[in-house]
Scaffold this motif. Sequence first.
Motif, PDB file in Angstrom:
ATOM      1  N   ARG A  95       0.851  -1.186   0.000  1.00 50.69           N
ATOM      2  CA  ARG A  95       0.000   0.000   0.000  1.00 50.69           C
ATOM      3  C   ARG A  95       0.882   1.230   0.000  1.00 50.69           C
ATOM      4  N   MET A  96       0.955   1.862  -1.135  1.00 53.47           N
ATOM      5  CA  MET A  96       1.863   2.978  -1.320  1.00 53.47           C
ATOM      6  C   MET A  96       1.172   4.277  -0.943  1.00 53.47           C
ATOM      7  N   ALA A  97       1.905   5.141  -0.256  1.00 52.45           N
ATOM      8  CA  ALA A  97       1.359   6.449   0.078  1.00 52.45           C
ATOM      9  C   ALA A  97       0.998   7.197  -1.201  1.00 52.45           C
ATOM     10  N   PRO A  98      -0.104   7.933  -1.206  1.00 54.78           N
ATOM     11  CA  PRO A  98      -0.534   8.631  -2.433  1.00 54.78           C
ATOM     12  C   PRO A  98       0.554   9.498  -3.048  1.00 54.78           C
ATOM     13  N   GLU A  99       1.361  10.148  -2.198  1.00 58.94           N
ATOM     14  CA  GLU A  99       2.383  11.041  -2.746  1.00 58.94           C
ATOM     15  C   GLU A  99       3.525  10.294  -3.428  1.00 58.94           C
ATOM     16  N   LEU A 100       3.594   8.975  -3.233  1.00 59.63           N
ATOM     17  CA  LEU A 100       4.640   8.177  -3.880  1.00 59.63           C
ATOM     18  C   LEU A 100       4.148   7.481  -5.135  1.00 59.63           C
ATOM     19  N   ARG A 101       2.881   7.643  -5.460  1.00 63.98           N
ATOM     20  CA  ARG A 101       2.342   7.011  -6.668  1.00 63.98           C
ATOM     21  C   ARG A 101       2.614   7.834  -7.916  1.00 63.98           C
ATOM     22  N   PHE A 102       2.928   9.109  -7.743  1.00 63.72           N
ATOM     23  CA  PHE A 102       3.190  10.013  -8.860  1.00 63.72           C
ATOM     24  C   PHE A 102       2.061   9.948  -9.886  1.00 63.72           C
ATOM     25  N   SER A 103       0.849   9.840  -9.371  1.00 65.29           N
ATOM     26  CA  SER A 103      -0.311   9.755 -10.264  1.00 65.29           C
ATOM     27  C   SER A 103      -0.571  11.058 -11.000  1.00 65.29           C
ATOM     28  N   GLU A 104       0.054  12.144 -10.539  1.00 63.22           N
ATOM     29  CA  GLU A 104      -0.095  13.410 -11.249  1.00 63.22           C
ATOM     30  C   GLU A 104       0.718  13.446 -12.534  1.00 63.22           C
ATOM     31  N   ASP A 122       4.710   0.995 -11.377  1.00 69.13           N
ATOM     32  CA  ASP A 122       4.023   2.026 -12.166  1.00 69.13           C
ATOM     33  C   ASP A 122       4.537   3.437 -11.865  1.00 69.13           C
ATOM     34  N   PRO A 123       4.753   3.826 -10.605  1.00 69.49           N
ATOM     35  CA  PRO A 123       5.213   5.194 -10.348  1.00 69.49           C
ATOM     36  C   PRO A 123       6.560   5.506 -10.997  1.00 69.49           C
ATOM     37  N   ILE A 124       7.527   4.619 -10.838  1.00 71.51           N
ATOM     38  CA  ILE A 124       8.848   4.906 -11.401  1.00 71.51           C
ATOM     39  C   ILE A 124       8.821   4.848 -12.923  1.00 71.51           C
ATOM     40  N   CYS A 125       7.994   3.970 -13.487  1.00 71.38           N
ATOM     41  CA  CYS A 125       7.907   3.874 -14.949  1.00 71.38           C
ATOM     42  C   CYS A 125       7.297   5.131 -15.549  1.00 71.38           C
ATOM     43  N   ARG A 126       6.211   5.607 -14.962  1.00 70.71           N
ATOM     44  CA  ARG A 126       5.589   6.815 -15.524  1.00 70.71           C
ATOM     45  C   ARG A 126       6.500   8.026 -15.328  1.00 70.71           C
ATOM     46  N   PHE A 127       7.243   8.049 -14.214  1.00 71.03           N
ATOM     47  CA  PHE A 127       8.151   9.173 -13.969  1.00 71.03           C
ATOM     48  C   PHE A 127       9.282   9.183 -14.994  1.00 71.03           C
ATOM     49  N   GLY A 185      13.706  -1.305  -0.792  1.00 73.24           N
ATOM     50  CA  GLY A 185      12.359  -0.965  -1.236  1.00 73.24           C
ATOM     51  C   GLY A 185      11.829   0.320  -0.653  1.00 73.24           C
ATOM     52  N   PHE A 186      12.710   1.220  -0.272  1.00 72.48           N
ATOM     53  CA  PHE A 186      12.314   2.456   0.405  1.00 72.48           C
ATOM     54  C   PHE A 186      11.271   3.247  -0.374  1.00 72.48           C
ATOM     55  N   ASN A 187      11.367   3.204  -1.701  1.00 72.13           N
ATOM     56  CA  ASN A 187      10.482   4.003  -2.538  1.00 72.13           C
ATOM     57  C   ASN A 187       9.059   3.466  -2.582  1.00 72.13           C
ATOM     58  N   MET A 188       8.851   2.272  -2.050  1.00 74.01           N
ATOM     59  CA  MET A 188       7.501   1.709  -1.978  1.00 74.01           C
ATOM     60  C   MET A 188       7.035   1.470  -0.550  1.00 74.01           C
ATOM     61  N   LEU A 189       7.953   1.592   0.397  1.00 74.51           N
ATOM     62  CA  LEU A 189       7.651   1.173   1.759  1.00 74.51           C
ATOM     63  C   LEU A 189       7.747   2.304   2.775  1.00 74.51           C
ATOM     64  N   GLY A 190       7.370   3.511   2.356  1.00 72.28           N
ATOM     65  CA  GLY A 190       7.164   4.550   3.356  1.00 72.28           C
ATOM     66  C   GLY A 190       8.163   5.670   3.427  1.00 72.28           C
ATOM     67  N   ALA A 191       9.195   5.680   2.600  1.00 69.42           N
ATOM     68  CA  ALA A 191      10.105   6.821   2.611  1.00 69.42           C
ATOM     69  C   ALA A 191       9.356   8.065   2.141  1.00 69.42           C
ATOM     70  N   PRO A 192       9.663   9.230   2.678  1.00 69.61           N
ATOM     71  CA  PRO A 192       8.967  10.443   2.252  1.00 69.61           C
ATOM     72  C   PRO A 192       9.282  10.815   0.814  1.00 69.61           C
ATOM     73  N   ARG A 193       8.389  11.556   0.212  1.00 65.59           N
ATOM     74  CA  ARG A 193       8.541  11.939  -1.192  1.00 65.59           C
ATOM     75  C   ARG A 193       9.840  12.706  -1.435  1.00 65.59           C
ATOM     76  N   VAL A 213      12.620  12.174  -0.269  1.00 63.90           N
ATOM     77  CA  VAL A 213      13.723  11.221  -0.402  1.00 63.90           C
ATOM     78  C   VAL A 213      13.629  10.495  -1.739  1.00 63.90           C
ATOM     79  N   VAL A 214      12.413  10.119  -2.131  1.00 63.58           N
ATOM     80  CA  VAL A 214      12.209   9.330  -3.341  1.00 63.58           C
ATOM     81  C   VAL A 214      12.394  10.176  -4.601  1.00 63.58           C
ATOM     82  N   LEU A 215      11.851  11.376  -4.597  1.00 62.94           N
ATOM     83  CA  LEU A 215      11.844  12.209  -5.809  1.00 62.94           C
ATOM     84  C   LEU A 215      13.244  12.468  -6.367  1.00 62.94           C
ATOM     85  N   PRO A 216      14.234  12.855  -5.554  1.00 63.31           N
ATOM     86  CA  PRO A 216      15.562  13.086  -6.134  1.00 63.31           C
ATOM     87  C   PRO A 216      16.181  11.833  -6.761  1.00 63.31           C
TER      88      PRO A 216
END
Length: 299
Positions: free
Chosen positions: A23-32, A83-88, A270-278, A280-283
């Motif tokens: 269950r990924m936090a919404p801000e890590l899905r990069f659905s925008e 999906d998040p990393i692929c779309r990004f 798996g930090f980018n799927m398991l709760g690291a803040p955005r 940290v993941v975005l850079p």
Amino acid sequence: MTVPLWFADMIAKLMQKGPGTPRMAPELRFSEVPAIITEIIIPTRHGDIPATHYSPPDGAAEAGVYVNLHGGGFVMGHPEQDDPICRFIAANANVNVLNIDYTTAPQLRFPGPVEQAYDVAVWAAAPDRAWNGDLLAIGGQSAGGALAAGAARLAFENEAPRIAAQVLMYPALDLTIPAKAKKEPGKESLLARMGPIFDTVYCPDEKLRVGRLISPAGEQDTVSLAGIAPALVISCERDILQEEAERYATRLRTAGSLVEHMELPDVGHGFNMLGAPRDVVLPVYQRIADVVGHALYSK
């Protein structure tokens, strides 16, 4: 610890029935980040496999292609988690991304998944695709990073296809060392507990685990890698796989084939799927997109 194959296979098949995707936090899905997605089928020597094609914003035809291989201990097949990393990457590197649903163990054991990954790269590089197959990169997370490294090794040895970059994100690169032996103070314990299952299911014959396509960070593989696809290696401080990623990065640096080794503090596997803040993941995602884009389009 030696795990009986029948028991490891049973656990693996039970795990395959589970939801798999965290269950990924919404801000890590990069659905925008907008994505144009098409489902495709790719032939390999081990059968046809499905993949999701993410088209870049400027159109597929002139853009290159990035082959993405998901994680899951070589056992769990959940490409949707990427999906998040692929779309990004598709949007920010302006590249076609193929998210590959390779066949996992025990249905296909080593070296089958590595060969599938390589066959996908060969297929993606063919001239009659919807993208520019001359511009090819490959990467993956965890087990997928191991498969990407293996596919890049086969491309290096076969002198085709030309891979402009490989992205190895917290990869598993040395199965000669038992998972429990990798557990040190400050490291996470989950992989140390599950590693014996994953390793047994993926490669039951321990003698094969010294091979270059499964343990390129192992001490037995000493061939020069000068000329292999330039690599971005990403490792995590709390991950039991951190040390082998560091060893492989050093080996690639010696060969002149290391773009960068990103060592991420205070995060685990798996930090980018398991709760690291955005923040940290975005850079990390942005650096991957920058490396892929530069490798494919710089002159």
